[in-house]
Design an enzyme around this catalytic site. Structure first.
Site, PDB file in Angstrom:
ATOM      1  N   GLU A  48       0.854  -1.182   0.000  1.00  0.00           N
ATOM      2  CA  GLU A  48       0.000   0.000   0.000  1.00  0.00           C
ATOM      3  C   GLU A  48       0.890   1.232   0.000  1.00  0.00           C
ATOM      4  OE1 GLU A  48      -3.237  -0.474   2.863  1.00  0.00           O
ATOM      5  OE2 GLU A  48      -3.203   1.705   3.073  1.00  0.00           O
ATOM      6  N   ASP A  88      -5.793  10.207   9.595  1.00  0.00           N
ATOM      7  CA  ASP A  88      -4.498   9.710  10.054  1.00  0.00           C
ATOM      8  C   ASP A  88      -4.068  10.275  11.400  1.00  0.00           C
ATOM      9  OD1 ASP A  88      -3.478   7.914   7.965  1.00  0.00           O
ATOM     10  OD2 ASP A  88      -3.726   9.667   6.684  1.00  0.00           O
TER      11      ASP A  88
END
Ligand code: PLP
Lengths: 393, 259
Positions: free
Chosen positions: B50, B61
């Site tokens: 990824e 995040d």
């Protein structure tokens, strides 16, 4: 009304991580239910009257009118609402809704601190826990409001990342919400973010325009020619405009021109932005060619934001509302002017709307009626303005 | 539709194995380093990689990946440079690559151009955390026609209605977010994941990979038992910067744990 998916034309929508999607669906349902819920409406109306202090006056600013020598200027006195700004209209309503939804805690972002203070106030009123996110830079220029929030029992969490202003506080509040969504309601402070926030906050602020309509009809026997309001996310402007959208009234939203559009240091999304998707919705956005969000600047923390409520983007494209901007210097001059002419110290945000009045009113005839949303009082800005002027308090 | 990702899971399923899916932020601290790390991932037995695309406001995040994005942006990494980086990378590896990007860079690039250029560069799938299927109708259709897998997220908060919608729009695999939270948070293994994944399986044949909060080989082993693959991001990024000498051992230990 936006469509079922929360779009005003091509703007709006719901662009958030999956974790938040169920909460937004739940909130949408609760909000639309509250519109038909007698108990909710009764409680809110009661609080508006006995706690917020509504209706707020519509005041004819005789000396400012005389000074500018043109249009007749009325001020909608949201500065006289409890806690000193229009933000309380939305915050108390959302906290009431959160309480009814069984949430135990509320969180919010704040720029100028007015929405943080309003949310902390609502949380105190209903006995909910409260945490407010605020960028480091805003905490410095709005120290007074930071202390007020703490007095009201809220936890104030500093956000030292990114541009350290409102957008970063929203990122952090959204991160908190993603982790706490089962027990917590996020009190979004303006007509921005994922559906249903833009329509919900507009609804809770639209009391401003409804009152204004009654009041101007009582005072002048007719509707105004102009409505003018500053636009950060756009809640005080939508609040004033909404009741008049179908009427023959000119509307002007005033963005923060900062140090001037050509310097790049501003927050005038319509003057320097393009369509983007940010913090939950599609709207105009100050961004670079790669889709990263640009830093913004305004003397007023409440207007210092890279995007704008999606309904404003829709109203801008359709031409129904016109948008202008005022620079820091113009706003500071208007801040001092109203203080001297009418004995009202306006919030620096509201001073942007007043700066636009200063540009337009002199050229208009004396039977032109202009209503300005005085969205907040300037006490919170006094220290900041003194510092800018190099005066030690 | 056969894609590199679906073939990978098919092969693993046949062997009774689970996918090891490590994450790295592209351009943190440089593109050369990212290339080196991707090849290290492959050497350590990764099945899919990824690749993060840096964004100015990464609201899903935690601090570790926020800082990685800041560093990558400072180096001038953009969606455009990531795509040309991947074209280059394809000369040395055929490992399946999934891009993790926020939506605005894609929107600004032009959604259709992005899909066709990403596919041409050699990207196999995309994850866009702030683009739920509700907003992704066109995105999914165009991606399908280009053979790009659209990977959507499900979370512990997802309702029945959401599970139906997300499983329908997902191709390649489904990304199950292990915790209601952001990347890098602490994993809480309380038995609810097992129930939720079983529930999701009623609606889809698609593989389910689990990410967010997986940090230790023990976490990875536990999660692998319940799912088809394990995604590890923040914990790798953290080691890359704090303890680079131990990274290889750590990756091997994750690989061994994921069975
Ligand atoms: C007094 C005042 N006016 C205006 C604003 C700008 O917000 P909005 O555009 O949502 O009214 C703020 C925001 O903090 C404020 O405090």
């Amino acid at each position: 009304m936006p469509d079922r998916r929360g779009y005003f034309g091509i703007y709006g929508g719901r662009f958030v991580p999956e974790t938040l999607m169920p909460a937004l669906e739940e909130l949408e349902e609760a909000f639309f239910h509250s519109l038909r819920d007698k108990n909710f409406q009764l409680q809110l109306t009661h609080l508006q009257k006995t706690y917020i202090g509504r209706p707020t006056p519509l005041y004819f600013a005789e000396r400012l009118t005389e000074h500018l020598g043109g249009a007749k200027i009325y001020l909608k006195r949201e500065d006289l609402a409890h806690t000193g700004a229009h933000k309380i209209n939305n915050a108390v309503a959302q906290v009431l809704l959160a309480k009814m939804m069984g949430k135990k805690r509320v969180i919010a972002e704040t720029g100028a601190g007015q929405h943080g203070v309003a949310t902390a106030t609502g949380a105190a009123l209903f006995g909910l826990d409260c945490e407010i996110y605020m960028g480091t830079e805003d905490m410095e220029r709005q120290v007074l409001n930071v202390f007020r929030m703490k007095l009201l029992g809220a936890k104030v969490t500093e956000v030292p990342t990114g541009s350290r202003t409102l957008k970063d506080a929203i990122n952090e509040a959204l991160r908190d919400w993603t982790s706490s969504v089962r027990t917590t309601h996020y009190v979004m402070g303006t007509v921005f973010g994922p559906h249903p926030f833009p329509v919900m906050v507009r609804h809770f602020q639209s009391v401003i325009g409804r009152e204004t309509k009654r009041q101007i009809l009582a005072a002048e026997g007719r509707l105004p020619d102009y409505l003018i309001a500053c636009v950060g996310g756009g809640s005080n402007a939508m609040g004033l405009f909404y009741a008049f959208l179908a009427d023959a009234v000119e509307m002007i939203g005033v963005e923060a021109g900062g140090k001037g559009i050509e310097t790049g240091e501003h927050a005038a999304r319509f003057a320097g932005g393009s369509i983007g998707v940010f913090q939950g919705c599609k709207s105009y956005l100050l961004q670079d060619n790669n889709g990263n969000v640009l830093g913004t600047h305004s003397v007023s923390a409440g207007l210092d934001y890279a995007s704008i409520g999606p309904e404003h983007s829709f109203l801008k494209d359709s031409g129904r509302v016109r948008y202008a901007y005022a620079t820091d210097d113009e706003a500071l001059a208007a801040f001092e002017l109203l203080s001297k002419t009418d004995g009202i110290i306006p919030a620096l945000e509201s001073a942007h709307a007043l700066a636009e009045v200063g540009k337009r009113a002199p050229a208009l005839s004396q039977n032109t009626l202009m209503v300005v949303n005085l969205s907040g009082r300037g006490d919170k800005d006094v220290q900041h303005v003194a510092r800018i002027k190099g005066i030690k308090l | 539709m056969k894609t590199r990702i679906s073939e990978t899971f098919k092969k693993l399923r046949k062997l009774g194995k689970k996918a090891f899916i490590p994450y790295i932020m592209t351009g943190d601290p440089s593109l050369e380093k990212t290339k080196e790390i991707v090849l290290l991932f492959e050497e350590c037995g990764a099945d899919i990689v990824e690749l993060g695309v840096p964004f100015s406001d990464p609201l899903a995040d935690g601090p570790t990946i926020q800082r990685a994005a800041e560093r990558a942006l400072q180096n001038g990494t953009t969606l455009r440079t990531v795509l040309s980086f991947v074209s280059n990378l394809r000369q040395v590896t055929q490992i399946p690559l999934v891009l993790m990007t926020y939506f605005n860079p894609v929107f600004r690039y032009g959604t259709e151009d992005f899909i066709s250029n990403a596919r041409n560069a050699g990207i196999d799938g995309v994850i866009i955390p702030d683009l739920p299927p509700d907003e992704a109708g066109d995105f999914v259709r165009t991606s399908r026609s280009h053979g790009l897998d659209t990977i959507f997220l499900l979370a512990p908060t997802s309702t029945e209605k959401r599970i139906k919608r997300v499983t329908k729009a997902s191709h390649g695999f489904i990304y199950y977010v292990a915790i209601a939270g952001i990347t890098g948070a602490n994993l809480l293994l309380d038995g609810s994941m097992e129930i939720l994944i079983a529930h999701i399986r009623q609606y889809t044949e698609n593989p389910i990979a689990v990410g967010f909060g997986v940090s230790t080989p023990d976490d990875a082993a536990h999660v692998a038992k319940l799912s088809d693959g394990v995604i590890i991001g923040s914990a790798i990024v953290k080691r890359l910067h704090e303890n680079p000498d131990k990274l290889k051992d750590y990756l091997f230990s994750l690989r061994q744990a994921i069975t």
